[in-house]
Design an enzyme around this catalytic site. Structure first.
Site, mmCIF file in Angstrom:
data_model
loop_
_atom_site.group_PDB
_atom_site.id
_atom_site.type_symbol
_atom_site.label_atom_id
_atom_site.label_comp_id
_atom_site.label_asym_id
_atom_site.label_seq_id
_atom_site.Cartn_x
_atom_site.Cartn_y
_atom_site.Cartn_z
ATOM 1 N N GLU A 156 0.897 -1.183 0.088
ATOM 2 C CA GLU A 156 0.121 -0.077 0.062
ATOM 3 C C GLU A 156 0.964 1.210 -0.062
ATOM 4 O OE1 GLU A 156 -2.165 1.349 3.532
ATOM 5 O OE2 GLU A 156 -3.994 1.310 2.121
ATOM 6 N N ASP A 173 -4.864 10.249 8.896
ATOM 7 C CA ASP A 173 -3.639 9.867 9.568
ATOM 8 C C ASP A 173 -3.096 10.570 10.747
ATOM 9 O OD1 ASP A 173 -2.720 8.028 7.461
ATOM 10 O OD2 ASP A 173 -2.454 9.665 6.127
ATOM 11 N N TYR A 207 -10.719 -2.504 3.127
ATOM 12 C CA TYR A 207 -10.148 -2.103 4.305
ATOM 13 C C TYR A 207 -10.927 -1.816 5.400
ATOM 14 C CZ TYR A 207 -6.086 0.468 6.347
ATOM 15 O OH TYR A 207 -4.936 0.804 7.151
#
Length: 291
Positions: free
Chosen positions: A50, A61, A176
């Site tokens: 990834e 993030d 995911y």
């Protein structure tokens, strides 16, 4: 799903193994060094990649991966340079599944058709846009499929049935699933006691194989993910922390904040050795857990 993902998951199932997928930021701290980092993790046993494209506002993030975005941008990273790195990786590893993590401003800016086409031409198999929820994903899915790219969506740990059904229907290649709420990072561990429920909730709606991410930082986390029924695990922040320890930043006194200065790897051999040890341990856990 693309042929590379299909072949990977079929092969691993035949071996009674799960997948270990490391996240690497392209251009961190420079394109050439990022490529050496990719080579190290693939040689150590990574089943797929990834890859991140640096962006100024990475809202999904945590601080560790945010810092990798900043380092790459400080070194002059661009979307075009990321595409060139993908071309290089694809040429060196023709059978390796390559997934991309890219923030939504990039396809908006480049135009959906152009965006997906250029990443497909470079050799990417899938694209995850972490700030585009599945309820807004229809035009992205259509453009991705037209270009031969697998669209990937995030299945949140506590998502509604409607969201999970949409993620299962729209994701190709893999789903995911995140093991806990929040942003990426090892500061908050994967909630291993609830992984069975997370995976089961996603599996109720069928769809592509499930990879678990967020807070996956140790072989025990990988074992727990696969024991819970996931097809594998994705690790980003733990790898990025290793890279960060080997980055030096050169600044002109008073000219720029150290954290925003371009960096370089002090000793690539030492970094590659540490990354290789980490990846081998994580990959070994996919075999132990699957037995």
């Amino acid at each position: 799903m693309t042929a590379r993902y299909e072949k990977l998951f079929t092969t691993l199932a035949d071996r009674n193994e799960g997948a270990f997928v490391p996240f690497i930021m392209l251009g961190d701290p420079s394109p050439a060094e990022a490529l050496d980092i990719v080579r190290a993790v693939v040689s150590a046993g990574a089943d797929a990649l990834e890859l991140g494209v640096p962006f100024s506002d990475p809202v999904a993030d945590g601080p560790t991966i945010q810092a990798s975005h900043i380092r790459a941008l400080a070194g002059g990273a661009t979307v075009d340079s990321a595409i060139e790195q993908i071309r290089t990786i694809r040429a060196e590893f023709p059978d390796l599944p390559i997934g991309m993590l890219i923030y939504g401003n990039v396809p908006f800016t480049r135009g959906l058709e152009t965006f997906y086409s250029e990443f497909a031409a470079a050799g990417a198999d899938s694209i995850l846009l972490p700030d585009v929820p599945v309820r807004e994903g229809a035009p992205f899915v259509a453009a991705a499929k037209a270009a031969g790219i697998d669209p990937i969506f995030i299945a949140p740990a506590r998502a509604s049935e409607r969201t999970l059904e949409g993620v299962a229907h729209s994701s190709q290649g893999y789903i995911y699933a995140i093991s806990r709420d929040g942003v990426t990072g090892t500061e908050k561990k994967s909630e291993t006691r609830g992984l069975d429920e997370v995976v089961a909730n996603v599996k109720r709606f069928g769809g592509a194989p499930i990879l678990l991410g967020f807070g996956i930082s140790s072989p025990a986390d990988v074992e727990a993910a696969i024991d819970a029924g996931a097809a594998g695990a994705i690790t980003g922040s733990a790898i990025t922390k290793i890279i960060d320890r080997h980055v030096s930043r050169e600044t002109t006194t008073g000219a720029v904040d150290e954290d925003q200065a371009p960096g370089h790897i002090d000793d690539m051999d030492a970094l590659a050795a540490e990354l290789s040890d980490f990846v081998r341990g994580m990959k070994a856990a996919t075999r132990k857990a699957a037995q």
